[in-house]
Design an enzyme around this catalytic site. Structure first.
Site, PDB file in Angstrom:
ATOM      1  N   HIS A 111       0.775  -1.196   0.082  1.00 48.76           N
ATOM      2  CA  HIS A 111      -0.011   0.004   0.085  1.00 48.76           C
ATOM      3  C   HIS A 111       0.768   1.284  -0.115  1.00 48.76           C
ATOM      4  O   HIS A 111       0.836   2.026   1.029  1.00 48.76           O
ATOM      5  CB  HIS A 111      -0.950  -0.032   1.236  1.00 48.76           C
ATOM      6  N   HIS A 119      -0.692 -10.545   0.857  1.00 52.62           N
ATOM      7  CA  HIS A 119      -1.910 -10.412   1.916  1.00 52.62           C
ATOM      8  C   HIS A 119      -2.734 -11.855   2.082  1.00 52.62           C
ATOM      9  O   HIS A 119      -3.711 -11.846   2.892  1.00 52.62           O
ATOM     10  CB  HIS A 119      -2.895  -9.254   1.588  1.00 52.62           C
ATOM     11  N   GLU A 132      -6.676  -8.989   2.961  1.00 59.00           N
ATOM     12  CA  GLU A 132      -6.244 -10.111   3.962  1.00 59.00           C
ATOM     13  C   GLU A 132      -7.596 -10.691   4.544  1.00 59.00           C
ATOM     14  O   GLU A 132      -7.798 -11.750   4.868  1.00 59.00           O
ATOM     15  CB  GLU A 132      -5.260  -9.700   5.083  1.00 59.00           C
ATOM     16  N   SER A 171       4.478  -0.972   5.130  1.00 59.18           N
ATOM     17  CA  SER A 171       4.363  -0.820   3.464  1.00 59.18           C
ATOM     18  C   SER A 171       5.323   0.381   3.087  1.00 59.18           C
ATOM     19  O   SER A 171       5.361   0.947   1.923  1.00 59.18           O
ATOM     20  CB  SER A 171       3.039  -0.595   2.932  1.00 59.18           C
TER      21      SER A 171
HETATM   22  S1  SF4 Z   1       2.192  -7.482   8.311  1.00 57.27           S
HETATM   23 FE1  SF4 Z   1       3.833  -8.295   7.126  1.00 57.27          FE
HETATM   24  S2  SF4 Z   1       4.804 -10.001   8.448  1.00 57.27           S
HETATM   25 FE2  SF4 Z   1       2.614  -9.361   9.153  1.00 57.27          FE
HETATM   26  S3  SF4 Z   1       1.182 -10.973   8.194  1.00 57.27           S
HETATM   27 FE3  SF4 Z   1       1.292  -9.219   6.978  1.00 57.27          FE
HETATM   28  S4  SF4 Z   1       2.840  -9.542   5.447  1.00 57.27           S
HETATM   29 FE4  SF4 Z   1       3.237 -10.819   6.952  1.00 57.27          FE
END
Ligand code: SF4
Length: 319
Positions: A42, A75, A131, A290
């Site tokens: 992002h 994600h 996610e 990000s």
């Molecule tokens: S924030 Fe980063 S380390 Fe945590 S689950 Fe998401 S991609 Fe993986």
């Protein structure tokens, strides 16, 4: 002399770093166009840099041509993404490079195991976050109950009271606030007389308890949040650097505000304003998962320039 401190664990998490590395490596090894489905990270600047390397970002999966070399972001995707790609002859081991973070896969596995063991699973997350969409796929799809804020605990309580679920478990998106998650559970527990949600260890070895929550916020998120908290408490002002749509960056900004420190959420150094720094001695900079290091450094450099009109004579400490 004013000092600039950068929060511990600010910036890219290992999952995002890995996804970018994969995309760059794939682009380097292929002459044909490389497609990435969704925003890999992002952050507009990072995306622009990757586009300059020949990577094409698409929000609509239908824009990915048949047989195209494709990268999936960190994600985590719903199963339907893999099905559609397979119809386009895009598969793992051939032309599909899956950069899903292992810590997101872990949450998917937790969701699946809880569901298979009779739990109704409620997700603490953001409705439109990729996610949350990916995790929901393993639960009830679009019907998964998602709660976004601890203040919405009433909605969860009503959901529980209006249904006869035998077992209920709450899990979290990896990037949510640790404090917010705890507050949500406390709020729910305080509103239910006969039910108490207690922690189910992440190992999920014992799934006999009827009501529980699993701590699925990832460690990099926790470390970033505690680094920012420490910084906010020791600063007169905190600049949070992150993409407009970055959930974890917004959480960092909210944390700073909650602590009561003056804070600003920016995407890049051009947005810094001179008047913010008048009379400030302890200036903190933090950044979401990000945000690349170079952007954090650009912000710190610009702050130095704003205050002194030059880069010398300024103490910078990385804490
Ligand atoms: S924030 Fe980063 S380390 Fe945590 S689950 Fe998401 S991609 Fe993986």
């Amino acid at each position: 002399m004013p000092e600039i401190n950068i929060a511990k664990n600010a910036g890219f998490c290992f999952g995002v770093k890995k996804a970018i590395e994969i995309a760059e490596e794939v682009a380097q090894n292929h002459k044909e166009p490389i497609y990435v489905y969704g925003q890999l990270v992002h952050n507009e600047k990072v995306i622009k840099d990757l586009e300059d390397k020949g990577i094409i970002f698409v929000e609509d999966i239908n824009e990915i041509p048949q047989n195209a070399v494709t990268v999936l972001r960190a994600h985590g995707e719903p199963g339907t993404t893999y099905q559609i790609l397979e119809q386009k002859s895009i598969t793992k081991g051939k032309n599909l490079n899956d950069a899903t973070c292992p810590l997101v896969t872990l949450v998917h596995n937790v969701a699946i195991k809880l569901k298979n063991n009779g739990y109704e699973v409620v997700l603490f997350g953001k409705h439109n976050h990729p996610e949350a969409i990916g995790t929901s796929y393993h639960l009830r799809g679009k019907g998964t109950f998602i709660v976004e804020e601890p203040e919405q605990s009433d909605l969860v309580v009503d959901y529980i009271k209006n249904n006869n679920f035998e077992k209920i478990a709450i899990i979290s998106q990896t990037t949510m606030s640790v404090y917010g998650y705890k507050k949500l559970i406390d709020n729910i527990n305080s509103k239910l007389n006969d039910i108490k949600f207690e922690e189910i260890p992440l190992s999920l070895k014992d799934l006999s308890q009827k009501y529980g929550f699993v701590d699925t916020i990832c460690n990099p998120t926790k470390q970033r949040q505690s680094g920012t908290e420490e910084l906010a408490k020791a600063s007169d002002i905190v600049i949070v650097v992150g993409g407009k749509n970055s959930s974890n960056s917004k959480e960092l900004y909210a944390k700073c505000r909650e602590i009561g420190v003056e804070a600003y959420f920016i995407q890049s150094e051009e947005q810094l304003q001179k008047e913010w720094f008048v009379g400030k001695q302890k200036i903190g900079v933090t950044a979401g998962a990000s945000t690349p290091d170079y952007l954090i450094n650009d912000v710190a450099d610009k702050i130095k320039d704003i205050i002194h009109g030059k880069k010398e004579g300024f103490a910078e400490i990385k804490i």
